[in-house]
Write a protein that holds these residues in place. Structure first.
Motif, mmCIF file in Angstrom:
data_model
loop_
_atom_site.group_PDB
_atom_site.id
_atom_site.type_symbol
_atom_site.label_atom_id
_atom_site.label_comp_id
_atom_site.label_asym_id
_atom_site.label_seq_id
_atom_site.Cartn_x
_atom_site.Cartn_y
_atom_site.Cartn_z
ATOM 1 N N SER A 1 18.309 5.802 86.056
ATOM 2 C CA SER A 1 18.406 7.117 86.681
ATOM 3 C C SER A 1 17.639 7.161 87.992
ATOM 4 O O SER A 1 18.100 7.742 88.982
ATOM 5 N N THR B 1 19.483 5.434 91.022
ATOM 6 C CA THR B 1 20.647 6.098 91.622
ATOM 7 C C THR B 1 20.370 7.544 92.020
ATOM 8 O O THR B 1 20.712 7.968 93.124
ATOM 9 N N LEU B 2 19.750 8.320 91.144
ATOM 10 C CA LEU B 2 19.661 9.757 91.354
ATOM 11 C C LEU B 2 18.659 10.151 92.431
ATOM 12 O O LEU B 2 18.758 11.245 92.993
ATOM 13 N N ILE C 1 20.500 10.685 95.598
ATOM 14 C CA ILE C 1 21.330 11.885 95.522
ATOM 15 C C ILE C 1 20.488 13.127 95.772
ATOM 16 O O ILE C 1 20.883 14.039 96.513
ATOM 17 N N LEU D 1 29.109 9.716 87.563
ATOM 18 C CA LEU D 1 27.977 10.645 87.557
ATOM 19 C C LEU D 1 27.537 10.949 86.138
ATOM 20 O O LEU D 1 26.341 11.012 85.841
ATOM 21 N N THR E 1 25.628 7.864 84.880
ATOM 22 C CA THR E 1 24.316 7.618 85.484
ATOM 23 C C THR E 1 23.330 8.752 85.265
ATOM 24 O O THR E 1 22.118 8.522 85.300
ATOM 25 N N ALA E 2 23.830 9.977 85.046
ATOM 26 C CA ALA E 2 22.936 11.126 84.924
ATOM 27 C C ALA E 2 22.860 11.673 83.501
ATOM 28 O O ALA E 2 21.767 11.864 82.963
#
Length: 273
Positions: free
Chosen positions: A32, A35-36, A39, A233, A236-237
């Motif tokens: 997380s 990647t996040l 974002i 999404l 990954t989230a």
């Protein structure tokens, strides 16, 4: 992180199952974060640019951690097989040495299996555009904008995706559950069957959720409506968030350990002067 700390603090959770669950929690937190964080930065600052080196590192880390999550869940399926099919020898078979070997293999192999793919990806010298049609640097979206020869990359992607991400972990997990279901069916009492199935229910829910999102993300052709981004999404989230919730809400040991830790902290807070 709460689940990881709970496993570390409560001695009743120092078992092979929760040892692997702690490893899975580390993978969920790390994947997380990889990647996040970008974002969130994009949402806050509006800056959606990324350095080439940072993009390559992100792609490598995400690919490694995705593979590791599948491997650690495969190790957990073997742990559930031993717990159901060999209950009398469970602590002898799943000793600390075996758990450390399995976990070490998952971590080492997880980081090694993407090296060749990432190396060839970093050698691409020509891109048709500098805009990646994705919300993070995934391997396949980067390949889609390459204008140089990517035959080797496509072959590696097919071989690794088929053998490492699908056949090997899925087949091993499937074999484990074939033996588990066979053993459960041989139990005469309905209470015994429910109890045996309950020990595997959380793990079975997690692997069903993960494999479903992976199939929807990579196996089904794109319908042009951004479905792959949506599934990516979710993978990954939401999956890293749902994993600890599934193990916490469906597990009496975790809930009991959480209550004991909270009570212990309350007692300590009242005794401090």
């Amino acid at each position: 992180m709460s689940l990881l700390l709970l496993v570390c603090l409560d001695s009743h959770l120092h078992t092979p199952m929760y040892f692997f669950l702690a490893n899975l929690s580390i993978v969920d937190m790390t994947s997380s974060t990889v990647t996040l964080h970008k974002i969130l930065v994009t949402f806050i600052t509006g800056d959606n640019t990324m350095l080439y080196l940072a993009c390559m590192v992100q792609a490598y880390m995400f690919g490694s951690l995705s593979g590791h999550a599948l491997f650690i869940l495969t190790a957990m399926s073997y742990d559930r097989y031993v717990a159901v099919c060999r209950p009398l020898n469970y602590h002898i078979i799943m000793n600390l040495k075996i758990c450390l070997i399995l976990a070490s293999f998952c971590w080492i192999f997880g980081f090694l299996q993407v090296i060749s793919f990432s190396w060839f990806l970093s050698k691409i010298s020509c891109f048709s555009t500098n805009v990646i049609d994705h919300f993070f640097c995934d391997l396949v979206p980067i390949m889609n904008i390459a204008c140089s020869d990517i035959v080797i990359l496509e072959s590696l992607n097919f071989i690794q995706g088929l053998s490492i991400y699908i056949i090997t972990p899925f087949l091993l997990t499937f074999i484990s559950y074939v033996f588990i279901i066979s053993a459960i069916m041989k139990i005469r009492s309905s209470f015994g069957r429910r109890k045996a199935f309950y020990t595997c229910s959380s793990h079975l829910t997690v692997i069903t959720l993960l494999y479903t999102t992976l199939i929807l993300q990579y196996a089904i052709p794109n319908n042009g409506l951004g479905s792959k981004k949506l599934f990516s999404l979710f993978n990954t989230a939401m999956v890293p968030i749902l994993n600890p919730l599934i193990y916490s809400l469906k597990n009496k040991d975790v809930k009991s350990a959480f209550i004991k830790v909270i009570r212990k902290w309350k007692v300590e807070s009242f005794t401090v002067t």
